[in-house]
Write a protein that holds these residues in place. Structure first.
Motif, short mmCIF file in Angstrom:
data_model
loop_
_atom_site.label_atom_id
_atom_site.label_comp_id
_atom_site.label_asym_id
_atom_site.label_seq_id
_atom_site.Cartn_x
_atom_site.Cartn_y
_atom_site.Cartn_z
N ALA A 95 0.48 -1.39 0.08
CA ALA A 95 -0.08 0.19 -0.11
C ALA A 95 0.84 1.26 -0.17
CB ALA A 95 -0.96 -0.13 1.16
N ASP A 96 2.26 0.88 1.05
CA ASP A 96 2.87 2.88 0.42
C ASP A 96 3.35 2.11 -0.65
OD1 ASP A 96 2.49 2.75 3.22
OD2 ASP A 96 4.05 2.13 4.36
N LEU A 97 3.64 1.13 -1.26
CA LEU A 97 4.71 1.33 -2.49
C LEU A 97 3.80 2.74 -3.12
CD1 LEU A 97 6.37 -1.84 -3.13
CD2 LEU A 97 7.58 0.53 -2.12
N ALA A 98 2.12 2.55 -3.20
CA ALA A 98 1.55 2.72 -4.40
C ALA A 98 1.01 3.89 -3.79
CB ALA A 98 0.20 1.58 -4.16
N ASN A 99 1.54 4.66 -2.56
CA ASN A 99 0.66 5.74 -2.38
C ASN A 99 -0.32 5.80 -1.43
OD1 ASN A 99 3.14 7.70 -2.24
ND2 ASN A 99 3.78 7.96 -4.48
N LEU A 100 -0.83 4.98 -1.30
CA LEU A 100 -2.32 4.84 -0.85
C LEU A 100 -2.20 5.62 0.60
CD1 LEU A 100 -3.85 1.63 -1.68
CD2 LEU A 100 -4.35 4.14 -3.00
N PRO A 101 -3.47 6.06 0.62
CA PRO A 101 -3.49 6.45 2.44
C PRO A 101 -3.45 5.76 3.18
CG PRO A 101 -6.07 6.09 1.36
CD PRO A 101 -4.66 5.90 0.72
N LYS A 102 -2.83 5.71 4.78
CA LYS A 102 -2.78 4.72 5.71
C LYS A 102 -4.35 4.87 6.55
CE LYS A 102 1.19 5.99 6.41
NZ LYS A 102 2.41 4.82 6.13
N SER A 103 -5.05 4.46 6.01
CA SER A 103 -6.81 4.16 6.02
C SER A 103 -6.24 2.33 5.24
CB SER A 103 -7.88 4.49 5.55
OG SER A 103 -7.82 5.49 4.57
N ALA A 104 -5.89 2.45 4.45
CA ALA A 104 -5.95 1.25 3.36
C ALA A 104 -5.34 0.10 4.48
CB ALA A 104 -5.33 1.46 1.84
N GLY A 105 -6.35 -0.93 3.25
CA GLY A 105 -5.59 -2.21 4.08
C GLY A 105 -6.44 -3.39 3.11
N GLY A 106 -6.14 -4.31 3.91
CA GLY A 106 -6.87 -5.97 2.24
C GLY A 106 -6.49 -6.84 3.31
N VAL A 107 -6.48 -8.06 2.40
CA VAL A 107 -6.62 -9.26 1.93
C VAL A 107 -6.22 -10.21 1.45
CG1 VAL A 107 -9.04 -9.76 1.38
CG2 VAL A 107 -7.90 -11.42 3.65
N PHE A 108 -4.82 -11.14 2.27
CA PHE A 108 -4.18 -12.36 1.17
C PHE A 108 -5.46 -13.06 0.33
CE2 PHE A 108 -0.50 -10.22 2.58
CZ PHE A 108 0.57 -10.40 1.65
N VAL A 109 -6.08 -13.01 -1.04
CA VAL A 109 -7.32 -14.42 -0.97
C VAL A 109 -6.72 -14.90 -2.32
CG1 VAL A 109 -9.25 -12.68 -0.69
CG2 VAL A 109 -7.47 -12.79 -3.09
N GLN A 110 -6.62 -16.22 -2.39
CA GLN A 110 -6.39 -17.21 -3.72
C GLN A 110 -5.64 -16.63 -4.63
OE1 GLN A 110 -8.37 -18.53 -5.95
NE2 GLN A 110 -6.66 -19.14 -6.95
N GLY A 111 -6.36 -15.07 -5.20
CA GLY A 111 -5.64 -15.40 -6.38
C GLY A 111 -6.31 -13.94 -6.77
N GLY A 112 -5.46 -13.67 -8.11
CA GLY A 112 -6.57 -11.52 -8.83
C GLY A 112 -7.61 -12.37 -9.19
N THR A 113 -8.14 -13.65 -9.95
CA THR A 113 -9.32 -13.96 -9.83
C THR A 113 -10.34 -13.58 -9.31
OG1 THR A 113 -8.51 -15.18 -11.11
CG2 THR A 113 -11.32 -15.25 -10.70
N ILE A 114 -10.12 -14.15 -7.80
CA ILE A 114 -10.94 -13.38 -6.80
C ILE A 114 -10.61 -12.51 -6.08
CG2 ILE A 114 -11.66 -14.20 -4.04
CD1 ILE A 114 -12.42 -16.94 -6.52
N GLY A 115 -9.90 -11.86 -5.96
CA GLY A 115 -8.94 -10.19 -6.25
C GLY A 115 -9.47 -9.18 -6.45
N ASN A 116 -9.83 -9.69 -8.08
CA ASN A 116 -10.77 -8.97 -9.05
C ASN A 116 -12.30 -8.94 -8.46
OD1 ASN A 116 -8.37 -7.80 -10.28
ND2 ASN A 116 -8.81 -9.30 -11.51
#
Ligand SMILES: *Cc1c(COP(=O)(O)O)cnc(C)c1O
Length: 448
Positions: free
Chosen positions: A123-144
């Motif tokens: 998130a920091d590399l992408a310059n997203l705000p401190k509030s950003a967050g998420g989760v590791f999911v199985q793959g890009g398909t489920i992520g999208n």
């Protein structure tokens, strides 16, 4: 309590020995066999009495494992291969041995804390705000899909009278976006790319405005691809983000492959505008040196994802306080702490090592493109933007490509199935492995 008998102890040694050997030695390429062929050799492995650990392990190591292509072989340049660090693979053993539950803070706080720090790095590399967050999911398909479901929920709140929804993206977007549109039963608004085959804000705005002219229909998400899978093309993130903002549309950046290169200073500016994303994905199992399967799904405002994805059931309500439950941020409940192998390696090696490894793959890709461009039989399709080098073999038909590819694997030199671009067969090197050296590319080019 544990039935760690001498027999189990012996098996543990065998499993560790096998695993360490696999990690220490150059992986073989191997290849697929038919189910009939495998059956002839191993028969039915599921029996009433069981084969015993020793025998089952032998079936795996001697037969089944050899019928799987090693995705981390330095000359496996197919699709997007993988190149997990030794540390990440070793730590995967720990994850497996620890019975960690990654769905809730209550059950897995320590593991979730670590996963979240790894997500924070991205998130920091992408310059997203401190509030950003998420989760590791199985793959890009489920992520999208998970991100797009949140996007639609938001749009429904803002525009309650809309009856027909669409996802806008370019025709070069990944197949999983089309799959998400089908699952969600929404339209796919395909937007023309520019002469460089990039989706631009200008084109997106024109098409979206046109789509919105019809009453009751609206685009709820604009998807930019940050590194197309076939050619590594990065859409114009900044102008797309601005258009999405102006039109009150969710901006999702699909960087399953390419956003890994956020950590590489030499290409970082190609991703300018990623900071406008409402959500993004990147697969550490592709180009961030982590084992399968891990997709980092990150939201600018995770609260919105929580609203969309939290599952309610009488026995789950005990979990719903203010703590961070990874289950709440995607289409998942029970989950493996699949971000931990990535976290461990990142934590142990430090982020500089990632930058260095990333730059190295980019350099090999650049050098490979030069070799292709100067090769008498080959035509480079375009200068690689990231680490995918695509080219034609002059004078070859589809069947020639197929034959070459089959022989390359048959001779255990490399694994490079033909792809196609605009109706023409092509070859492509997807270079994500720091063990892929320019010498490996030369070995392959000699066969062309
Ligand atoms: C690989 C890829 C996906 C899908 O990711 P999986 O982990 O294979 O599900 C989505 N988008 C892009 C751009 C990709 O390269």
């Amino acid at each position: 309590m544990h039935e760690f008998t001498p027999e189990v102890e012996a098996l543990a040694q065998e499993i560790l020995t096998y695993s360490l050997e696999r990690l220490k030695t150059d992986p073989p390429l191997d290849g697929a066999r038919s189910a009939e062929d495998l059956y002839r050799e191993v028969g039915n492995t599921i029996t009433k009495k069981g084969l015993g650990g020793k025998k089952s392990l032998e079936v795996f190591t001697e037969v089944l494992a050899k019928a799987c292509i090693s995705t981390d072989h330095p000359r496996n340049l197919a699709f997007i291969p993988s190149a997990p660090t030794e540390y990440s693979n070793l730590f995967d053993l720990v994850v497996g041995a620890s019975s960690l539950y990654g769905g809730s803070w209550q059950e897995g706080s320590g593991a979730v804390f670590a996963e979240n720090q790894a997500l924070r790095w991205i998130a920091d590399l992408a310059n997203l705000p401190k509030s950003a967050g998420g989760v590791f999911v199985q793959g890009g398909t489920i992520g999208n899909l998970s991100a797009l479901v949140v996007a639609r929920k938001e749009a429904r709140k803002k525009f309650p009278n809309i009856t027909k929804w669409a996802i806008a993206c370019s025709a070069e977007a990944h197949s999983s976006i089309k799959s998400a549109a089908e699952v969600m039963d929404v339209d796919l608004l395909l937007i023309e790319t520019d002469e460089n085959r990039k989706l631009t804000g200008t084109n997106a705005k024109a098409e979206i405005t046109k789509y919105h002219k019809i009453a009751n229909q609206r685009v709820f998400a604009l998807v930019a691809t940050a590194g197309t899978t076939n050619l590594g093309i990065i859409d114009e993130l900044f102008s797309l983000g601005k258009v999405a903002q102006g039109e009150n549309i969710w901006f999702h950046v699909d960087g399953a492959y390419g956003l890994a290169a956020l950590c590489a200073p030499s290409v970082r500016d190609k991703f300018n505008g990623v900071e406008l994303a409402d959500s993004l994905i990147v697969d550490p199992h592709k180009w961030l040196f982590a084992p399968f399967d891990a997709c980092a799904l990150i939201y600018r405002n995770p609260e919105l994802a929580k609203e969309a994805h939290t599952q309610h059931a009488s026995y789950l309500e005990t979990l719903h306080d203010d703590s961070w439950n990874p289950s709440d941020y995607a289409i998942n409940l029970t989950r493996r702490t699949r971000g931990l192998p990535f976290w461990f390696s990142l934590s142990a090696h430090g982020t500089d090592a990632y930058t260095e490894a990333m730059e190295q793959t980019l350099t090999v890709a650049k050098d490979a493109a030069k070799l292709v461009a100067s090769h008498p039989n080959l035509k480079l399709l375009r200068q690689p933007e990231l680490s995918i080098v695509a080219f034609e073999r002059v004078g070859w038909q589809k069947k020639d490509y197929d034959k070459w590819s089959e022989d390359l694997l048959g001779n255990q030199i490399g694994f490079i199935p033909p792809s196609s671009d605009q109706g023409k067969p092509i070859l492509r090197f997807a270079i994500v492995n720091p063990w892929t050296k320019i010498k490996d590319i030369e070995i392959i080019l000699e066969t062309l």
